[in-house]
Design a protein around this motif. Structure first.
Motif, mmCIF file in Angstrom:
data_model
loop_
_atom_site.group_PDB
_atom_site.id
_atom_site.type_symbol
_atom_site.label_atom_id
_atom_site.label_comp_id
_atom_site.label_asym_id
_atom_site.label_seq_id
_atom_site.Cartn_x
_atom_site.Cartn_y
_atom_site.Cartn_z
ATOM 1 N N TRP A 1 -2.717 16.638 5.727
ATOM 2 C CA TRP A 1 -3.102 16.232 4.446
ATOM 3 C C TRP A 1 -4.579 16.772 3.772
ATOM 4 N N MET A 2 -5.407 16.589 4.751
ATOM 5 C CA MET A 2 -6.813 16.906 4.451
ATOM 6 C C MET A 2 -7.030 18.567 4.499
ATOM 7 N N LYS A 3 -6.221 19.294 4.867
ATOM 8 C CA LYS A 3 -6.150 20.728 4.941
ATOM 9 C C LYS A 3 -5.543 21.123 3.663
ATOM 10 N N ARG A 4 -4.316 20.511 3.316
ATOM 11 C CA ARG A 4 -3.533 21.082 2.060
ATOM 12 C C ARG A 4 -3.781 20.103 1.069
ATOM 13 N N GLN A 5 -4.082 18.818 0.942
ATOM 14 C CA GLN A 5 -4.372 17.911 -0.077
ATOM 15 C C GLN A 5 -3.353 17.923 -1.009
ATOM 16 N N LYS A 6 -2.300 18.117 -0.638
ATOM 17 C CA LYS A 6 -1.044 18.222 -1.588
ATOM 18 C C LYS A 6 -0.210 17.040 -1.421
ATOM 19 N N ALA A 7 0.529 16.400 -2.552
ATOM 20 C CA ALA A 7 1.268 15.480 -2.718
ATOM 21 C C ALA A 7 2.321 15.559 -1.545
ATOM 22 N N GLU A 8 2.971 16.399 -1.202
ATOM 23 C CA GLU A 8 4.000 16.496 -0.233
ATOM 24 C C GLU A 8 3.577 16.090 1.042
ATOM 25 N N ALA A 9 2.339 16.499 1.384
ATOM 26 C CA ALA A 9 1.761 16.087 2.760
ATOM 27 C C ALA A 9 1.534 14.664 2.741
ATOM 28 N N ALA A 10 0.766 13.881 1.625
ATOM 29 C CA ALA A 10 0.700 12.562 1.715
ATOM 30 C C ALA A 10 2.238 11.847 1.672
ATOM 31 N N MET A 11 3.220 12.397 1.056
ATOM 32 C CA MET A 11 4.470 12.011 1.027
ATOM 33 C C MET A 11 5.119 12.233 2.193
ATOM 34 N N ILE B 1 3.589 11.627 5.441
ATOM 35 C CA ILE B 1 2.883 10.442 5.857
ATOM 36 C C ILE B 1 3.477 9.264 5.392
ATOM 37 N N LEU B 2 3.837 9.021 4.047
ATOM 38 C CA LEU B 2 4.392 7.986 3.676
ATOM 39 C C LEU B 2 5.530 7.733 4.211
ATOM 40 N N ASN B 3 6.358 8.467 4.144
ATOM 41 C CA ASN B 3 7.953 8.773 4.736
ATOM 42 C C ASN B 3 7.742 8.336 6.111
ATOM 43 N N PHE B 4 7.111 8.856 6.803
ATOM 44 C CA PHE B 4 7.032 8.558 8.421
ATOM 45 C C PHE B 4 6.648 7.197 8.674
ATOM 46 N N LEU B 5 5.856 6.731 7.885
ATOM 47 C CA LEU B 5 5.104 5.176 8.067
ATOM 48 C C LEU B 5 5.991 4.188 7.853
ATOM 49 N N ARG B 6 6.798 4.794 6.656
ATOM 50 C CA ARG B 6 7.838 3.811 5.952
ATOM 51 C C ARG B 6 8.739 3.504 6.961
ATOM 52 N N GLU B 7 9.632 4.637 7.402
ATOM 53 C CA GLU B 7 10.638 4.559 8.466
ATOM 54 C C GLU B 7 9.951 4.171 9.804
ATOM 55 N N TRP B 8 8.779 4.121 10.296
ATOM 56 C CA TRP B 8 8.406 3.825 11.657
ATOM 57 C C TRP B 8 8.409 2.326 11.288
ATOM 58 N N LEU B 9 7.708 1.728 10.274
ATOM 59 C CA LEU B 9 7.392 0.408 10.240
ATOM 60 C C LEU B 9 8.472 -0.436 10.115
ATOM 61 N N ILE B 10 9.604 0.042 9.431
ATOM 62 C CA ILE B 10 10.761 -0.670 9.132
ATOM 63 C C ILE B 10 11.540 -0.713 10.516
ATOM 64 N N LEU C 1 0.834 -1.190 0.031
ATOM 65 C CA LEU C 1 -0.038 -0.154 -0.069
ATOM 66 C C LEU C 1 1.006 1.285 -0.058
ATOM 67 N N MET C 2 1.906 1.313 0.680
ATOM 68 C CA MET C 2 2.944 2.423 0.667
ATOM 69 C C MET C 2 3.470 2.580 -0.584
ATOM 70 N N ASN C 3 3.714 1.575 -1.394
ATOM 71 C CA ASN C 3 4.395 1.357 -2.777
ATOM 72 C C ASN C 3 3.148 2.313 -3.497
#
Length: 134
Positions: A95-105, A107-116, A27-29
């Protein structure tokens, strides 16, 4: 940031947990690709929601597994899950406030690092204890 990819070194040897971890990384990918393609659209929101839901489902699976086996660090592990959930909600609100790719990114970066990090540190402890109980 590089798209996350499942690697066998993330396997903890518990099929149910490994399956969840693979799903999260997949899902992250997907979200990574969507952030590049969709930038700030509805499809990104849908994938972000799926990733958050899958994370919550995984935590429920993992916590159930720990309870059944009398995992001694259950409360600490569960507390880490709760901290992550709070972080995700904060990032999702951003992300909901800005709805921009960098905000989603972010989240993705945070989750990826945290999960690993979580897999390599905490979930491996769970796997070791599970093997000694079995």
């Amino acid at each position: 940031m590089q798209a996350p990819v499942w690697d066998d070194r993330y396997s903890v040897g518990i099929p149910e947990i490994d399956s969840d971890h693979r799903r999260l990384i997949d899902l992250m990918n997907d979200l990574f690709v969507m952030c590049v393609v969709d930038q700030d659209g509805e499809e990104t929101r849908v994938l972000l929601d799926r990733l958050i839901d899958a994370t919550l489902t995984h935590f429920a699976h993992e916590e159930g597994f720990m309870r059944k086996r009398g995992y001694p660090n259950f409360e600490q592990h569960r507390a880490e899950h709760r901290i992550l959930i709070a972080e995700i909600e904060t990032l999702r609100t951003d992300w909901m406030k800005r709805q921009k790719a960098e905000a989603a990114m972010s989240i993705l970066n945070f989750l990826r690092e945290w999960l690993i990090n979580h897999i390599e540190a905490e979930d491996r402890k769970l796997a070791r204890i599970s093997k000694s109980v079995s």
